[in-house]
Design a protein around this motif. Structure first.
Motif, PDB file in Angstrom:
ATOM      1  N   GLU A   1       0.819  -1.212   0.000  1.00 15.04           N
ATOM      2  CA  GLU A   1       0.000   0.000   0.000  1.00 15.04           C
ATOM      3  C   GLU A   1       0.851   1.260   0.000  1.00 15.04           C
ATOM      4  N   ASP A   2       2.159   1.111   0.313  1.00 17.11           N
ATOM      5  CA  ASP A   2       2.977   2.310   0.527  1.00 17.11           C
ATOM      6  C   ASP A   2       4.422   2.207   0.030  1.00 17.11           C
ATOM      7  N   LEU A   3       4.764   1.129  -0.651  1.00 19.65           N
ATOM      8  CA  LEU A   3       6.129   0.835  -1.108  1.00 19.65           C
ATOM      9  C   LEU A   3       7.076   0.457   0.037  1.00 19.65           C
ATOM     10  N   ILE A   4       6.567   0.425   1.253  1.00 21.27           N
ATOM     11  CA  ILE A   4       7.400   0.109   2.413  1.00 21.27           C
ATOM     12  C   ILE A   4       7.221  -1.344   2.845  1.00 21.27           C
ATOM     13  N   THR A   5       5.979  -1.713   3.132  1.00 18.22           N
ATOM     14  CA  THR A   5       5.658  -3.059   3.603  1.00 18.22           C
ATOM     15  C   THR A   5       5.052  -3.865   2.455  1.00 18.22           C
ATOM     16  N   TRP A   6       5.625  -5.036   2.189  1.00 14.93           N
ATOM     17  CA  TRP A   6       5.209  -5.852   1.052  1.00 14.93           C
ATOM     18  C   TRP A   6       4.613  -7.172   1.504  1.00 14.93           C
ATOM     19  N   LYS A   7       3.517  -7.543   0.860  1.00 17.75           N
ATOM     20  CA  LYS A   7       2.847  -8.812   1.136  1.00 17.75           C
ATOM     21  C   LYS A   7       3.123  -9.779  -0.002  1.00 17.75           C
ATOM     22  N   LYS A   8       3.499 -11.001   0.332  1.00 16.48           N
ATOM     23  CA  LYS A   8       3.792 -12.009  -0.679  1.00 16.48           C
ATOM     24  C   LYS A   8       2.527 -12.764  -1.063  1.00 16.48           C
ATOM     25  N   HIS A   9       2.347 -12.935  -2.372  1.00 14.78           N
ATOM     26  CA  HIS A   9       1.263 -13.747  -2.917  1.00 14.78           C
ATOM     27  C   HIS A   9       1.919 -14.932  -3.627  1.00 14.78           C
ATOM     28  N   PRO A  10       2.065 -16.061  -2.947  1.00 16.16           N
ATOM     29  CA  PRO A  10       2.858 -17.169  -3.484  1.00 16.16           C
ATOM     30  C   PRO A  10       2.179 -17.913  -4.627  1.00 16.16           C
ATOM     31  N   ALA A  11       2.997 -18.348  -5.562  1.00 20.31           N
ATOM     32  CA  ALA A  11       2.578 -19.242  -6.656  1.00 20.31           C
ATOM     33  C   ALA A  11       1.292 -18.785  -7.339  1.00 20.31           C
ATOM     34  N   ILE A  12       1.283 -17.529  -7.788  1.00 21.88           N
ATOM     35  CA  ILE A  12       0.098 -17.032  -8.490  1.00 21.88           C
ATOM     36  C   ILE A  12      -0.074 -17.734  -9.844  1.00 21.88           C
ATOM     37  N   LEU A  13       1.037 -18.239 -10.366  1.00 22.62           N
ATOM     38  CA  LEU A  13       1.022 -19.048 -11.584  1.00 22.62           C
ATOM     39  C   LEU A  13       1.974 -20.207 -11.372  1.00 22.62           C
ATOM     40  N   ASP A  14       1.565 -21.381 -11.843  1.00 21.08           N
ATOM     41  CA  ASP A  14       2.373 -22.588 -11.675  1.00 21.08           C
ATOM     42  C   ASP A  14       2.292 -23.398 -12.956  1.00 21.08           C
ATOM     43  N   THR A  15       3.354 -24.112 -13.280  1.00 22.17           N
ATOM     44  CA  THR A  15       3.348 -24.907 -14.512  1.00 22.17           C
ATOM     45  C   THR A  15       2.294 -26.018 -14.469  1.00 22.17           C
ATOM     46  N   ALA A  16       1.783 -26.336 -13.294  1.00 19.54           N
ATOM     47  CA  ALA A  16       0.690 -27.308 -13.208  1.00 19.54           C
ATOM     48  C   ALA A  16      -0.537 -26.804 -13.966  1.00 19.54           C
ATOM     49  N   ALA A  17      -0.669 -25.470 -14.067  1.00 17.24           N
ATOM     50  CA  ALA A  17      -1.798 -24.872 -14.784  1.00 17.24           C
ATOM     51  C   ALA A  17      -1.447 -24.539 -16.228  1.00 17.24           C
ATOM     52  N   ILE A  18      -0.184 -24.638 -16.575  1.00 12.09           N
ATOM     53  CA  ILE A  18       0.288 -24.331 -17.933  1.00 12.09           C
ATOM     54  C   ILE A  18       0.971 -25.590 -18.461  1.00 12.09           C
ATOM     55  N   LYS A  19       0.211 -26.476 -19.086  1.00  9.73           N
ATOM     56  CA  LYS A  19       0.692 -27.815 -19.399  1.00  9.73           C
ATOM     57  C   LYS A  19       1.910 -27.835 -20.316  1.00  9.73           C
ATOM     58  N   TRP A  20       2.027 -26.837 -21.188  1.00 11.30           N
ATOM     59  CA  TRP A  20       3.150 -26.832 -22.130  1.00 11.30           C
ATOM     60  C   TRP A  20       4.424 -26.246 -21.534  1.00 11.30           C
ATOM     61  N   ALA A  21       4.315 -25.560 -20.386  1.00 13.09           N
ATOM     62  CA  ALA A  21       5.472 -24.939 -19.733  1.00 13.09           C
ATOM     63  C   ALA A  21       6.100 -25.923 -18.750  1.00 13.09           C
ATOM     64  N   LYS A  22       7.389 -26.145 -18.883  1.00 18.20           N
ATOM     65  CA  LYS A  22       8.080 -27.135 -18.053  1.00 18.20           C
ATOM     66  C   LYS A  22       9.109 -26.508 -17.109  1.00 18.20           C
ATOM     67  N   ARG A  23       9.700 -25.386 -17.512  1.00 11.58           N
ATOM     68  CA  ARG A  23      10.775 -24.785 -16.721  1.00 11.58           C
ATOM     69  C   ARG A  23      11.021 -23.369 -17.220  1.00 11.58           C
ATOM     70  N   ALA A  24      11.967 -22.679 -16.575  1.00 11.68           N
ATOM     71  CA  ALA A  24      12.410 -21.351 -17.023  1.00 11.68           C
ATOM     72  C   ALA A  24      11.236 -20.407 -17.271  1.00 11.68           C
ATOM     73  N   VAL A  25      10.361 -20.298 -16.268  1.00 12.73           N
ATOM     74  CA  VAL A  25       9.235 -19.353 -16.350  1.00 12.73           C
ATOM     75  C   VAL A  25       9.762 -17.978 -15.958  1.00 12.73           C
ATOM     76  N   TRP A  26       9.724 -17.058 -16.940  1.00  5.97           N
ATOM     77  CA  TRP A  26      10.476 -15.810 -16.811  1.00  5.97           C
ATOM     78  C   TRP A  26       9.639 -14.555 -17.042  1.00  5.97           C
ATOM     79  N   ALA A  27      10.121 -13.483 -16.422  1.00  7.07           N
ATOM     80  CA  ALA A  27       9.828 -12.087 -16.771  1.00  7.07           C
ATOM     81  C   ALA A  27       8.350 -11.782 -16.985  1.00  7.07           C
ATOM     82  N   PRO A  28       7.510 -11.990 -15.955  1.00 11.74           N
ATOM     83  CA  PRO A  28       6.089 -11.722 -16.138  1.00 11.74           C
ATOM     84  C   PRO A  28       5.790 -10.265 -16.474  1.00 11.74           C
ATOM     85  N   SER A  29       4.770 -10.076 -17.307  1.00  9.55           N
ATOM     86  CA  SER A  29       4.265  -8.741 -17.628  1.00  9.55           C
ATOM     87  C   SER A  29       2.750  -8.820 -17.583  1.00  9.55           C
ATOM     88  N   ILE A  30       2.122  -7.915 -16.865  1.00  4.95           N
ATOM     89  CA  ILE A  30       0.694  -8.033 -16.590  1.00  4.95           C
ATOM     90  C   ILE A  30      -0.049  -6.763 -16.949  1.00  4.95           C
TER      91      ILE A  30
END
Length: 325
Positions: free
Chosen positions: A69-98
């Motif tokens: 909320e303020d650039l000071i304290t950060w909350k982690k949201h773990p595993a928002i995307l996983d290769t279990a949900a992306i069947k063709w992706a096996k490794r080297a999941v890189w550089a997200p852009s949203i």
């Protein structure tokens, strides 16, 4: 005795409260762990960072996100995307852009680090109803799975132009392409000459493209050097169009031998309605030699009277606090 214990407890609480009060900057890194290639963005009056989990390729099978909320304290949201949900992706999941579109969140990512057109992988798209995921595969296959104009399909950045049109900038191996996304992000719309992928590679480009608009000008930025080396850095160009031509102005982010090495692969956050900018990037601590030991940091980015970006001073202090209204 009870009075003493209560007094000590009250004192500790007071000290804790005082420590929180005097914490005026985020510190760098802004959150613990090895994370690289961070994209910073604002959703719903909250700051978000989406980084690469920096580890050996075989362990890069998920993406975490962080919010503040303020650039000071950060909350982690773990595993928002996983290769279990992306069947063709096996490794080297890189550089997200949203990006958010029509109340949905589209996460573009690279996977598998393909080395030729015969290997399976490339750039994919995932979708969620929340910026915190979970994200599911939007296409069931890569959006880009081949080399075009010599560009490895990695390091994607989705950009919304002033007219509402979305473009995808991407590319490794010292080549950068731009393509015009269709309305539902399932493919591309050809340019006027019939081509899909237009090369816009500027001088010294290596990877990690990013673009923003300021005062009507298009600022195109990229990373130079090798990502495992000390001289990884960020340079930029300014143009009147998202297609360039992009003439290199110079470097604005690089190592400081007193602070950290390999400062690069960045993004930029602008505070809405203000000429206030932050650069979000990764760097390697001076104590580390492992290529994957990279941390996500934030520092202030400013401009001179000509509209040129001033060289960024990388700091241990970081930035903040900043709240969004």
């Amino acid at each position: 005795m009870k009075t003493s214990i209560v007094s000590i407890a009250l004192l500790l609480c007071s000290l804790s409260s005082f420590a929180q009060t005097i914490q005026k900057t985020s510190g760098n890194p802004v959150f613990p762990g090895w994370y690289a290639d961070p994209e910073g963005i604002i959703f719903n009056k909250r700051f978000y960072i989406y980084p690469t989990f920096s580890a050996p390729y075989e362990k890069q099978v998920f993406l975490d996100a962080f919010s503040s909320e303020d650039l000071i304290t950060w909350k982690k949201h773990p595993a928002i995307l996983d290769t279990a949900a992306i069947k063709w992706a096996k490794r080297a999941v890189w550089a997200p852009s949203i990006i958010e579109k029509d109340k949905k969140y589209y996460l573009f990512f690279g996977a598998n680090d393909i080395q030729n057109d015969q290997e399976k992988g490339g750039i994919g798209v995932a979708v969620s109803d929340s910026p915190e995921g979970p994200f599911k595969d939007h296409l069931g296959k890569p959006l880009i799975d081949k080399f075009h104009n010599g560009a490895q399909p990695i390091d994607q950045f989705v950009f919304k132009d002033k007219d509402g049109q979305h473009y995808l900038f991407y590319g490794g191996w010292k080549h950068c392409n731009v393509a015009k996304l269709n309305k539902d992000f399932t493919g591309f719309v050809p340019f006027e000459d019939g081509t899909i992928f237009r090369e816009i590679t500027p001088e010294n480009y290596v990877e990690g493209p990013f673009m923003f608009i300021r005062n009507g000008k298009y600022y195109f930025m990229w990373s130079e050097g090798g990502w495992t080396g000390p001289n990884y850095s960020v340079a930029y160009a300014i143009a009147d169009s998202p297609f360039g031509p992009f003439k290199r102005v110079g470097k604005i982010l690089q190592q400081d031998p007193e602070v950290a090495r390999g400062a690069g692969h960045h993004s930029v956050i602008q505070v809405p309605g203000k000429d206030q900018y932050f650069i979000v990037y990764h760097r390697r601590p001076l104590t580390e030699t492992d290529g994957n030991h990279r941390e996500t940091c934030i520092d202030i980015m400013t401009f001179n009277d000509k509209g040129e970006i001033n060289p960024v001073k990388i700091t241990k202090e970081g930035v903040g606090p900043v709240t969004l209204k």
